[in-house]
Write a protein that holds these residues in place. Structure first.
Motif, PDB file in Angstrom:
ATOM      1  N   LEU A  58       0.838  -1.193   0.000  1.00 33.19           N
ATOM      2  CA  LEU A  58       0.000   0.000   0.000  1.00 33.19           C
ATOM      3  C   LEU A  58       0.880   1.252   0.000  1.00 33.19           C
ATOM      4  O   LEU A  58       0.616   2.216  -0.715  1.00 33.19           O
ATOM      5  N   PHE A  59       1.930   1.207   0.805  1.00 35.89           N
ATOM      6  CA  PHE A  59       2.858   2.345   0.833  1.00 35.89           C
ATOM      7  C   PHE A  59       3.442   2.601  -0.550  1.00 35.89           C
ATOM      8  O   PHE A  59       3.515   3.744  -1.012  1.00 35.89           O
ATOM      9  N   SER A  60       3.857   1.547  -1.226  1.00 38.23           N
ATOM     10  CA  SER A  60       4.443   1.716  -2.550  1.00 38.23           C
ATOM     11  C   SER A  60       3.440   2.279  -3.542  1.00 38.23           C
ATOM     12  O   SER A  60       3.787   3.101  -4.381  1.00 38.23           O
ATOM     13  N   ALA A 274       4.712  14.937   1.605  1.00 36.39           N
ATOM     14  CA  ALA A 274       3.422  14.433   1.126  1.00 36.39           C
ATOM     15  C   ALA A 274       2.396  14.324   2.255  1.00 36.39           C
ATOM     16  O   ALA A 274       2.751  14.068   3.415  1.00 36.39           O
ATOM     17  N   GLU A 275       1.135  14.505   1.890  1.00 28.79           N
ATOM     18  CA  GLU A 275       0.056  14.396   2.867  1.00 28.79           C
ATOM     19  C   GLU A 275      -1.084  13.531   2.319  1.00 28.79           C
ATOM     20  O   GLU A 275      -2.236  13.972   2.194  1.00 28.79           O
ATOM     21  N   PRO A 276      -0.798  12.280   1.981  1.00 30.01           N
ATOM     22  CA  PRO A 276      -1.878  11.385   1.553  1.00 30.01           C
ATOM     23  C   PRO A 276      -2.712  10.986   2.768  1.00 30.01           C
ATOM     24  O   PRO A 276      -2.313  11.217   3.911  1.00 30.01           O
ATOM     25  N   ILE A 284      -1.146   3.945   9.434  1.00 30.54           N
ATOM     26  CA  ILE A 284      -0.828   5.364   9.564  1.00 30.54           C
ATOM     27  C   ILE A 284       0.313   5.702   8.611  1.00 30.54           C
ATOM     28  O   ILE A 284       1.388   5.085   8.654  1.00 30.54           O
ATOM     29  N   TRP A 285       0.098   6.669   7.746  1.00 31.35           N
ATOM     30  CA  TRP A 285       1.119   7.072   6.774  1.00 31.35           C
ATOM     31  C   TRP A 285       2.307   7.726   7.469  1.00 31.35           C
ATOM     32  O   TRP A 285       2.161   8.552   8.359  1.00 31.35           O
ATOM     33  N   THR A 286       3.524   7.334   7.057  1.00 32.61           N
ATOM     34  CA  THR A 286       4.752   8.052   7.395  1.00 32.61           C
ATOM     35  C   THR A 286       5.559   8.130   6.106  1.00 32.61           C
ATOM     36  O   THR A 286       5.308   7.372   5.159  1.00 32.61           O
TER      37      THR A 286
END
Length: 297
Positions: A58-60, A274-276, A284-286
């Motif tokens: 998902l991160f990729s 980035a702020e996805p 949690i996005w980092t």
């Protein structure tokens, strides 16, 4: 660049996916682009092997969207559909010849042909970004400031300890041939008689590059310690490109490691800003990955 090689800097972008459960909800997004559960599930044959792998992929997927948007916003550039198709075809042909599956090549269990295509999309974006980055005035300024446009012709002997390096240096100062000594004791078995040829100084590790840039031409220098051991080196020639000469053919002037660093620095900076969004139940996005959901910690 060889599209079949996987630069270490791309591993950051190649880790995408989530876990296997229910419907086809929206799970993440970048600007107006929404990523759905099915977009991730289709990248695996039989589902992601773990929640961690799912989050990695998902991160990729998010990172690819972020980088694509940034490339358009910053440079008005984009990866062409034809380039991605070409990379995908080359990868498929390579796997067929080598007898590999997508999972074998990508190192991701259950990887499908769609994940291989995602890898091709990443390569296409990387190539499109480098096309503009290597002539970006700020990047060129940094290359000039760090002697990244200076080519050095070097031969060396690499040993494990400083004491061994002093012994090597003494033998060479006594008149022994460097190629002969290198053939006997050097840990660098990938060179012919210790000859590294001519390459941009920036393609070497920092300590070695600094020594090669400072060494008097034709004189022995060292011991020089690096992460690989201790070097005794001799520079036979050093040539600095002018900015104009570099800009006339930047692809030929840069070593693969320099291209990787240019891409990696830009990519890290873009992901940092980035702020996805990511649905809370998925993580949690980092800037370096998707952390587990808060209730899993």
């Amino acid at each position: 660049m060889n599209p079949l090689r996987k630069p270490a800097v791309l591993l950051l972008v190649l880790a995408l996916m989530l876990s296997a459960c229910g419907g086809d909800e929206d799970i993440a997004g970048v600007g107006d682009t929404v990523i759905r559960r099915s977009d991730i599930d289709r990248l695996f044959d039989g589902g992601a092997p773990s929640d961690e792998v799912f989050r990695d992929i998902l991160f990729s997927k998010i990172a690819l969207e972020v980088l694509t948007h940034a490339l358009a916003d910053q440079y008005g550039a984009a990866a062409g559909e034809g380039e991605a198709e070409e990379y995908a075809t080359q990868l498929e042909e390579y796997l067929d010849e080598a007898g590999y599956t997508p999972a074998d090549y990508l190192g991701v269990e259950n990887a499908s042909s769609h994940l291989l295509r995602l890898h091709a999309d990443v390569l296409a974006v990387q190539q499109a970004a480098l096309q503009v980055l290597i002539t970006d005035p700020a990047v060129v300024d940094e290359l000039v400031a760090e002697d990244g446009l200076t080519s050095v012709c070097v031969e060396h002997v690499l040993v494990a300890t400083e004491e061994e390096a002093e012994t090597v240096k003494a033998r060479l100062e006594a008149g022994e041939d460097l190629a002969t000594v290198a053939g006997e004791v050097s840990l660098d078995t990938g060179t012919e008689g210790g000859d590294l040829g001519c390459a941009p100084a920036g393609s070497y590790v920092t300590e070695f590059a600094e020594a090669a840039l400072a060494a008097p031409i034709g004189e022995l220098t060292g011991p020089v310690e690096s992460e690989f051991g201790y070097h005794v080196l001799r520079v036979s020639a050093r040539t600095a490109l002018t900015r104009e000469e570099y800009l006339a053919d930047p692809w030929s002037a840069l070593a693969e490691v320099q291209l990787g660093e240019i891409w990696g620095d830009w990519m890290a900076g873009v992901l940092e800003e980035a702020e996805p969004w990511v649905a809370a139940e998925y993580g949690i996005w980092t800037p370096t990955g998707i952390d587990p959901p808060a209730d899993d910690e």
